[in-house]
Write an enzyme that holds these catalytic residues in place. Structure first.
Site, PDB file in Angstrom:
ATOM      1  CG  ASP A   9      -1.755   1.515   1.593  1.00  0.00           C
ATOM      2  OD1 ASP A   9      -2.102   1.716   0.396  1.00  0.00           O
ATOM      3  OD2 ASP A   9      -1.573   2.256   2.509  1.00  0.00           O
ATOM      4  CE1 TYR A  11      -0.002   9.707  -1.111  1.00  0.00           C
ATOM      5  CE2 TYR A  11      -1.270   7.655  -2.456  1.00  0.00           C
ATOM      6  CZ  TYR A  11      -0.860   8.515  -2.928  1.00  0.00           C
ATOM      7  OH  TYR A  11      -0.065   9.487  -4.174  1.00  0.00           O
ATOM      8  NE  ARG A  40      -4.931   8.286   5.398  1.00  0.00           N
ATOM      9  CZ  ARG A  40      -4.899   6.886   3.694  1.00  0.00           C
ATOM     10  NH1 ARG A  40      -4.590   7.951   2.926  1.00  0.00           N
ATOM     11  NH2 ARG A  40      -4.335   5.913   4.150  1.00  0.00           N
ATOM     12  CB  SER A 117      -1.606   3.113  -4.411  1.00  0.00           C
ATOM     13  OG  SER A 117      -2.523   4.439  -3.561  1.00  0.00           O
ATOM     14  CG  ASN A 118      -8.012   3.384  -2.014  1.00  0.00           C
ATOM     15  OD1 ASN A 118      -8.006   2.139  -3.185  1.00  0.00           O
ATOM     16  ND2 ASN A 118      -8.087   3.407  -2.062  1.00  0.00           N
TER      17      ASN A 118
HETATM   18  C1  2OP Z   1      -3.616   3.796   0.213  1.00  0.00           C
HETATM   19  O1  2OP Z   1      -2.425   3.913  -1.001  1.00  0.00           O
HETATM   20  C2  2OP Z   1      -5.700   5.049   0.237  1.00  0.00           C
HETATM   21  O2  2OP Z   1      -3.694   4.240   1.920  1.00  0.00           O
HETATM   22  C3  2OP Z   1      -4.040   3.639   0.287  1.00  0.00           C
HETATM   23  O3  2OP Z   1      -4.174   3.052  -1.629  1.00  0.00           O
END
Ligand code: 2OP
Length: 222
Positions: A9, A11, A40, A117-118
């Site tokens: 991941d 973030y 956040r 990641s999102n």
């Molecule tokens: C991500 O990086 C939102 O932390 C999350 O997918």
């Protein structure tokens, strides 16, 4: 090799979303920490709500929208320039100190490393380049933008299986976000939860396979 790939991941796991608090504090004195937390929280909430609504707005826009909500909540009057400066700061988030060391050790083993990641692709590319990780990760930067639904929805995790050509049980998924660790475990990955916040495990009916305090514990486990 039990795990053929490690998928991270971004973030909160590799990059510290709260490293913008200082910039927030410069713009809105005394409110940086609170704004950052609210920002956040809302950012994540919006991704989940949009996915439940069957809608998709990319993470760059969600990040701006949730910042405006956080500012309204704390009565912070903002200019478009301030929002743009914060958007830029988000592309230059600091990497957690343990991430650099762990990634360089893990990169030596011949195992595939990726980010899932999102984040919108342009945000991910920028923050990865800013932190000097381009050489290690640029070919495996996976964004849910490709499927237009956010984690923890299964199609988002499936991107890693498809892109890496490895079955879910041979992928180690690494996240500091408890909700993401639960989603990844439910999907079928072997999950390493980096418990940076010293939080209890989420009560969602699935538990991470490993609970670590720092990414530096990861190389010895894989
Ligand atoms: C991500 O990086 C939102 O932390 C999350 O997918």
């Amino acid at each position: 090799m039990r795990l053929s790939a490690l998928v991270f991941d971004a973030y909160g796991t590799l990059f510290d979303v709260h490293s913008v608090a200082r910039k927030l504090d410069e713009l809105f004195p005394g409110k940086g920490t609170q704004l950052s937390q609210l920002w956040r929280g809302k950012q994540l909430e919006y991704t989940w709500l949009l996915s439940l609504m069957g809608r998709y707005i990319d993470f760059d826009q969600v990040t701006s929208d949730s910042l405006r909500f956080a500012c309204h909540t704390l009565d912070c009057a903002y200019s478009e320039e301030a929002l743009e400066a914060l958007r830029a700061a988000y592309r230059q988030l600091a990497m957690f100190p343990d991430a650099a060391g762990a990634l360089s050790l893990l990169g030596q083993g011949g195992r595939q490393l990726a980010i899932l990641s999102n984040g919108a692709p342009r945000m991910l590319e920028a923050v990865v380049e800013h932190n000097g990780l381009g050489g290690l990760l640029a070919r495996n930067l996976l964004s849910v933008d490709a499927v237009k639904i956010y984690k923890p929805s299964p199609p988002a995790y499936r991107l890693a299986v498809e892109h890496l050509g490895v079955s879910a049980d041979r992928i180690g998924f690494v996240s500091s976000n408890g909700w993401d660790a639960a989603g990844a475990k439910s999907f079928g990955f072997e999950v390493f939860w980096i418990n940076r916040g010293r939080m209890p495990v989420e009560e969602l009916g699935v538990r991470p396979d490993h609970v670590l305090n720092t990414l530096m514990e990861l190389p010895a486990l894989v």
